[in-house]
Structures are given as C-alpha cells and as structure tokens.
Design a protein around this motif. Sequence first.
Motif, short mmCIF file in Angstrom:
data_model
loop_
_atom_site.label_atom_id
_atom_site.label_comp_id
_atom_site.label_asym_id
_atom_site.label_seq_id
_atom_site.Cartn_x
_atom_site.Cartn_y
_atom_site.Cartn_z
N THR A 64 0.83 -1.20 0.00
CA THR A 64 0.00 0.00 0.00
C THR A 64 0.86 1.26 0.00
OG1 THR A 64 -1.78 -1.15 1.18
CG2 THR A 64 -1.79 1.25 1.25
N ALA A 65 1.93 1.26 0.81
CA ALA A 65 2.80 2.43 0.87
C ALA A 65 3.47 2.70 -0.48
CB ALA A 65 3.86 2.23 1.95
N VAL A 66 4.01 1.65 -1.09
CA VAL A 66 4.75 1.83 -2.35
C VAL A 66 3.79 2.11 -3.51
CG1 VAL A 66 6.23 0.69 -4.04
CG2 VAL A 66 6.69 0.41 -1.60
N CYS A 67 2.78 1.25 -3.67
CA CYS A 67 1.86 1.40 -4.80
C CYS A 67 1.00 2.66 -4.66
CB CYS A 67 0.98 0.17 -4.93
SG CYS A 67 1.89 -1.32 -5.34
N GLY A 68 0.64 3.00 -3.42
CA GLY A 68 -0.14 4.21 -3.21
C GLY A 68 0.65 5.46 -3.58
N SER A 69 1.92 5.50 -3.20
CA SER A 69 2.76 6.66 -3.52
C SER A 69 2.99 6.78 -5.02
CB SER A 69 4.10 6.56 -2.79
OG SER A 69 3.91 6.54 -1.39
N LEU A 70 3.35 5.65 -5.65
CA LEU A 70 3.61 5.66 -7.09
C LEU A 70 2.34 5.97 -7.87
CD1 LEU A 70 5.96 2.54 -7.45
CD2 LEU A 70 6.60 4.96 -7.52
N GLY A 71 1.21 5.40 -7.44
CA GLY A 71 -0.05 5.65 -8.13
C GLY A 71 -0.48 7.11 -8.02
N SER A 72 -0.33 7.69 -6.86
CA SER A 72 -0.70 9.10 -6.67
C SER A 72 0.15 10.01 -7.56
CB SER A 72 -0.53 9.50 -5.20
OG SER A 72 -1.39 8.75 -4.37
N PHE A 73 1.45 9.74 -7.62
CA PHE A 73 2.34 10.55 -8.46
C PHE A 73 1.99 10.38 -9.93
CE2 PHE A 73 6.15 10.89 -11.11
CZ PHE A 73 6.55 12.19 -10.82
N ALA A 74 1.79 9.13 -10.35
CA ALA A 74 1.49 8.86 -11.75
C ALA A 74 0.16 9.50 -12.16
CB ALA A 74 1.44 7.35 -12.00
N GLY A 75 -0.83 9.45 -11.28
CA GLY A 75 -2.12 10.05 -11.60
C GLY A 75 -2.01 11.55 -11.80
N GLY A 76 -1.26 12.21 -10.92
CA GLY A 76 -1.07 13.64 -11.07
C GLY A 76 -0.36 13.99 -12.37
N TYR A 77 0.68 13.22 -12.70
CA TYR A 77 1.45 13.48 -13.91
C TYR A 77 0.59 13.25 -15.16
CZ TYR A 77 4.83 12.95 -17.67
OH TYR A 77 5.49 13.07 -18.86
N LEU A 78 -0.11 12.11 -15.21
CA LEU A 78 -0.92 11.79 -16.38
C LEU A 78 -2.07 12.78 -16.57
CD1 LEU A 78 -1.08 7.89 -16.07
CD2 LEU A 78 0.17 9.21 -17.79
N GLY A 79 -2.70 13.17 -15.45
CA GLY A 79 -3.78 14.14 -15.55
C GLY A 79 -3.30 15.45 -16.12
N ASP A 80 -2.17 15.96 -15.64
CA ASP A 80 -1.63 17.22 -16.14
C ASP A 80 -1.16 17.09 -17.59
OD1 ASP A 80 -2.12 18.43 -13.73
OD2 ASP A 80 -0.08 18.17 -12.96
N PHE A 81 -0.60 15.93 -17.94
CA PHE A 81 -0.11 15.72 -19.31
C PHE A 81 -1.26 15.76 -20.31
CE2 PHE A 81 0.80 12.92 -22.90
CZ PHE A 81 1.99 13.46 -23.38
N PHE A 82 -2.34 15.03 -20.03
CA PHE A 82 -3.45 14.95 -20.97
C PHE A 82 -4.38 16.16 -20.92
CE2 PHE A 82 -2.37 10.37 -20.67
CZ PHE A 82 -2.17 10.14 -22.03
N LEU A 83 -4.19 17.01 -19.90
CA LEU A 83 -5.01 18.21 -19.80
C LEU A 83 -4.79 19.13 -21.00
CD1 LEU A 83 -7.09 19.57 -17.94
CD2 LEU A 83 -5.19 20.79 -16.85
N ARG A 84 -3.63 19.06 -21.61
CA ARG A 84 -3.35 19.90 -22.79
C ARG A 84 -4.20 19.48 -23.99
NH1 ARG A 84 2.90 18.18 -23.47
NH2 ARG A 84 2.65 18.11 -21.19
N LEU A 118 -0.40 -11.53 -5.67
CA LEU A 118 0.26 -10.36 -5.10
C LEU A 118 0.50 -9.29 -6.17
CD1 LEU A 118 2.79 -12.01 -2.62
CD2 LEU A 118 0.75 -10.67 -2.05
N ILE A 119 0.86 -9.71 -7.37
CA ILE A 119 1.03 -8.75 -8.47
C ILE A 119 -0.31 -8.11 -8.82
CG2 ILE A 119 1.55 -8.53 -10.94
CD1 ILE A 119 3.75 -10.60 -10.55
N GLY A 120 -1.36 -8.93 -8.86
CA GLY A 120 -2.69 -8.39 -9.14
C GLY A 120 -3.12 -7.36 -8.11
N LEU A 121 -2.90 -7.64 -6.84
CA LEU A 121 -3.26 -6.68 -5.78
C LEU A 121 -2.43 -5.41 -5.88
CD1 LEU A 121 -3.62 -9.09 -2.71
CD2 LEU A 121 -5.45 -7.97 -4.00
N ALA A 122 -1.14 -5.55 -6.18
CA ALA A 122 -0.27 -4.37 -6.30
C ALA A 122 -0.72 -3.47 -7.44
CB ALA A 122 1.17 -4.82 -6.50
N VAL A 123 -1.01 -4.08 -8.60
CA VAL A 123 -1.46 -3.30 -9.75
C VAL A 123 -2.80 -2.62 -9.45
CG1 VAL A 123 -2.23 -3.45 -12.15
CG2 VAL A 123 -0.20 -4.70 -11.42
#
Length: 222
Positions: A64-84, A118-123
Amino acid sequence: THGGERQSRHYADLLRNRSFVVITLSMAAFTFALGGVSFWMPTFLSRIRGIPLATANLQFGLMTAVCGSLGSFAGGYLGDFFLRYSRSAYLLVSAGGLLLAVPASLVGLLASNPTTFLIGLAVAEFLLFLNYGPLHAAMINCVHPAIRNTALAVNIVILHLLGDALSAWVLGAISDASRLDRAMLIAPAFIMLSAGILLLGIRALPRDIARVEAQLRGEVSR
C-alpha cells in the motif's frame, strides 16, 4: 448584503454542480471498495491464502505504501499531461484507471498462485490511488473559489459516510453470512460502479469549469 447573496448563490450552485456530485459519488464508491479491502486484506491473505498474519500485514502494508505513492504521483502526472488535449482529462485518466483496476483486483482476489495474486493486488492498488490527484484537481477546478473549502469538507464527509465508514462492516457481515473470499468480490463491483459514475461527468466537467471561469471574470470586471 450583496456579498451574502453571492455566497448563498455559490452554495446553491454547488448542489446543482453535476461534476462535483459525480466526482464525490465516484470517490465514495471506490473509497468503499478500498476501505473494505484494506481492512480485511491481511485476514483474507491469512485465512484464504495461508500466509501467516504477521507476514500478510507486512506485505500488504508495504504494498500500500509503495503502490499508493507511485499511483498518486502517476495520476497527477498523467492528468496534467493529458489536460493539454482535453479539459476532461482528469476524469478520463481516473475512469481509465478504475476500469483497469477491475480485472487487476479480480486477479488479486481469485488467483491461487502467490506471485500472481500479489502482483494483481499491487497493480489494483496502484490504479486505485491513481485517481486521488486528478479527481481532487477536477473538483477544485469546477467549484467557485469562494466555496472550495466547503466543497472539500462536504466531499470528505460523504466519502466517510458512504465509503470507509460502512465498507468494513458490510464485508464482515457478508463474510459471516457466506465466506470472506466471496465478500471481498464486492470490491471490484464498487470499483466498476465508481468508473460508471465518473463517465457520467465527462462532458459536464468542461461546462462547469467554464461557468466558474465566467463567474470569476464577471466579478473581476465589476
């Protein structure tokens, strides 16, 4: 007096704001899924998958700590990227993440091979946390600045009331009446529901943002 009337109008607008309502209900649905899964997952891994409870707690906590942090960062980046390319980008990124999280969560809950589930849960966790940044940004953009704090407060209250305040109890009740592995399957259903709700606001978001921008231009020009 005029300031009070304007403030009352903004609060009424919040209740009529389709994007705000859609985002809040969508977040409540996947918070329900995430809250219930987070509470019961160590027990599920121990009782159904045979992993010692201490190990299950450690594995799921780190995941949760690792995937949550990476997911939050990726979501912010992708949202800003596609906003253009689209003013609905934040909702499109979030809806896409939720839809992809459904099969990933099913793999995590149904697969018997430890590496596979475990991979499924992480993704699935990565894709669920992908939504928080874009959805909060979309909510802020579609609400007048004068009531953004109120909008955030209303959003948080609804998330707790309809989301994680109920989910652990509901899953526990279903587990008592049936089995825990069956109860956990409520999570993918609510993730799908969350995505479906979000898709209802795709076309409304640009209009709601434009309305807020027009209101701000009108206030500045006075």
